[in-house]
Write a protein that holds these residues in place. Sequence first.
Motif, short mmCIF file in Angstrom:
data_model
loop_
_atom_site.label_atom_id
_atom_site.label_comp_id
_atom_site.label_asym_id
_atom_site.label_seq_id
_atom_site.Cartn_x
_atom_site.Cartn_y
_atom_site.Cartn_z
N LYS A 81 0.78 -1.28 0.03
CA LYS A 81 0.01 0.12 -0.18
C LYS A 81 0.77 1.37 0.12
CE LYS A 81 -3.74 -2.41 0.13
NZ LYS A 81 -4.21 -3.12 -0.94
N LYS A 82 1.99 1.12 -0.33
CA LYS A 82 2.92 2.19 -0.40
C LYS A 82 2.87 2.94 -1.92
CE LYS A 82 6.14 0.87 3.16
NZ LYS A 82 7.17 0.60 3.71
N PRO A 83 3.25 4.31 -1.86
CA PRO A 83 3.26 4.94 -3.23
C PRO A 83 4.41 4.53 -3.89
CG PRO A 83 3.17 6.54 -1.45
CD PRO A 83 3.08 5.18 -0.76
N ILE A 84 4.21 4.53 -5.41
CA ILE A 84 5.56 4.03 -6.09
C ILE A 84 5.30 5.00 -7.44
CG2 ILE A 84 5.77 1.52 -5.47
CD1 ILE A 84 4.27 0.92 -7.86
N LYS A 85 6.56 5.22 -7.95
CA LYS A 85 6.48 5.98 -9.20
C LYS A 85 6.61 4.98 -10.45
CE LYS A 85 8.44 10.07 -7.19
NZ LYS A 85 9.24 11.01 -7.51
N ILE A 86 5.67 5.20 -11.21
CA ILE A 86 5.69 4.12 -12.44
C ILE A 86 6.28 5.24 -13.69
CG2 ILE A 86 4.41 3.11 -14.14
CD1 ILE A 86 2.26 2.68 -11.81
N ALA A 87 7.22 4.80 -14.45
CA ALA A 87 8.22 5.31 -15.21
C ALA A 87 7.47 5.50 -16.81
CB ALA A 87 9.38 4.56 -15.64
N ALA A 88 7.71 6.60 -17.32
CA ALA A 88 7.40 6.68 -18.66
C ALA A 88 7.61 5.58 -19.75
CB ALA A 88 7.55 8.14 -19.35
N LYS A 89 6.71 5.27 -20.39
CA LYS A 89 6.97 4.23 -21.53
C LYS A 89 6.31 4.23 -22.61
CE LYS A 89 4.38 0.46 -19.34
NZ LYS A 89 4.64 -1.00 -18.83
N THR A 90 6.76 3.57 -23.59
CA THR A 90 5.93 3.75 -24.96
C THR A 90 5.22 2.21 -25.02
OG1 THR A 90 7.40 5.03 -26.05
CG2 THR A 90 6.05 3.59 -27.67
N VAL A 91 3.83 2.04 -25.33
CA VAL A 91 3.21 0.96 -25.39
C VAL A 91 2.51 0.73 -26.82
CG1 VAL A 91 2.77 0.89 -22.89
CG2 VAL A 91 1.03 1.84 -24.55
N ALA A 92 2.27 -0.36 -27.27
CA ALA A 92 1.70 -0.69 -28.49
C ALA A 92 0.34 -0.99 -28.11
CB ALA A 92 2.17 -2.27 -29.13
N THR A 93 -0.56 -0.19 -29.18
CA THR A 93 -2.11 -0.42 -29.14
C THR A 93 -2.71 -0.85 -30.56
OG1 THR A 93 -2.48 1.85 -29.89
CG2 THR A 93 -2.34 1.35 -27.66
N PHE A 94 -3.77 -1.48 -30.45
CA PHE A 94 -4.51 -2.02 -31.54
C PHE A 94 -5.73 -1.54 -31.67
CE2 PHE A 94 -7.00 -5.38 -33.89
CZ PHE A 94 -6.37 -5.28 -35.29
N LYS A 95 -6.44 -1.05 -32.71
CA LYS A 95 -7.79 -0.67 -32.86
C LYS A 95 -8.14 -1.46 -34.33
CE LYS A 95 -10.69 2.95 -33.73
NZ LYS A 95 -11.03 4.31 -34.39
N ALA A 96 -9.21 -2.50 -34.04
CA ALA A 96 -9.80 -3.36 -35.13
C ALA A 96 -10.25 -2.55 -36.40
CB ALA A 96 -10.74 -4.10 -34.45
N GLY A 97 -10.26 -2.96 -37.42
CA GLY A 97 -10.87 -2.41 -38.71
C GLY A 97 -12.22 -2.82 -38.79
N SER A 98 -12.94 -2.28 -39.57
CA SER A 98 -14.32 -2.68 -40.09
C SER A 98 -14.33 -4.11 -40.37
CB SER A 98 -14.82 -1.82 -41.02
OG SER A 98 -14.22 -1.82 -42.19
N LYS A 99 -13.64 -4.51 -41.33
CA LYS A 99 -13.95 -6.10 -41.68
C LYS A 99 -13.69 -7.15 -40.55
CE LYS A 99 -12.54 -5.27 -46.54
NZ LYS A 99 -11.97 -5.67 -47.66
N LEU A 100 -12.89 -6.80 -39.71
CA LEU A 100 -12.39 -7.68 -38.24
C LEU A 100 -13.55 -7.40 -37.65
CD1 LEU A 100 -10.50 -9.43 -37.11
CD2 LEU A 100 -9.32 -7.26 -36.00
N LYS A 101 -14.16 -6.28 -37.54
CA LYS A 101 -15.42 -6.14 -36.38
C LYS A 101 -16.53 -6.91 -36.90
CE LYS A 101 -14.05 -1.62 -34.58
NZ LYS A 101 -14.38 -0.25 -34.45
N ASP A 102 -16.61 -6.90 -38.07
CA ASP A 102 -17.67 -7.42 -38.87
C ASP A 102 -17.71 -9.03 -38.99
OD1 ASP A 102 -18.79 -5.17 -39.50
OD2 ASP A 102 -18.35 -5.04 -41.55
N ALA A 103 -16.60 -9.52 -39.04
CA ALA A 103 -16.07 -10.70 -38.93
C ALA A 103 -16.55 -11.44 -37.72
CB ALA A 103 -14.92 -11.23 -39.25
#
Length: 90
Positions: free
Chosen positions: A66-88
Motif C-alpha cells: 500500500k506504499k506509493p510508487i513511481k511508474i516510469a514513462a514508457k511507449t506501449v503498443a495499441t491495436f484498433k480493429a478495422g471494420s472487416k475484422l469487427k464485422d467478422a
Amino acid sequence: MSKQDLVELVATKAGLTKADAARALDATLEGIKTGLKKQGKVTLVGFGTFAAKKRAARNGINPLTKKPIKIAAKTVATFKAGSKLKDALN
C-alpha cells in the motif's frame, strides 16, 4: 490460438510448408515492430491499426504494501480493429 496453431493455419490456407509459413509470420511480425519503431503506426486496411503511444510517468500504489510508487514513462503498443475484422466477429 498459439503461434504454432497460426503457422499451421497459414501453411494450410496458403499451400506452404510449415517452415515457410513460420518464416512469413516472423517476417510480418518483424515488419510490424519496425513500422511501429520508425513511424509509430502500421495500418492493415480492413484488419486494423497498430500504433505506438507514449504513456506518461505517473504515481501508483503497490497493492501488497500500500506504499506509493513511481511508474516510469514508457511507449506501449495499441491495436484498433478495422471494420472487416469487427464485422467478422459479429
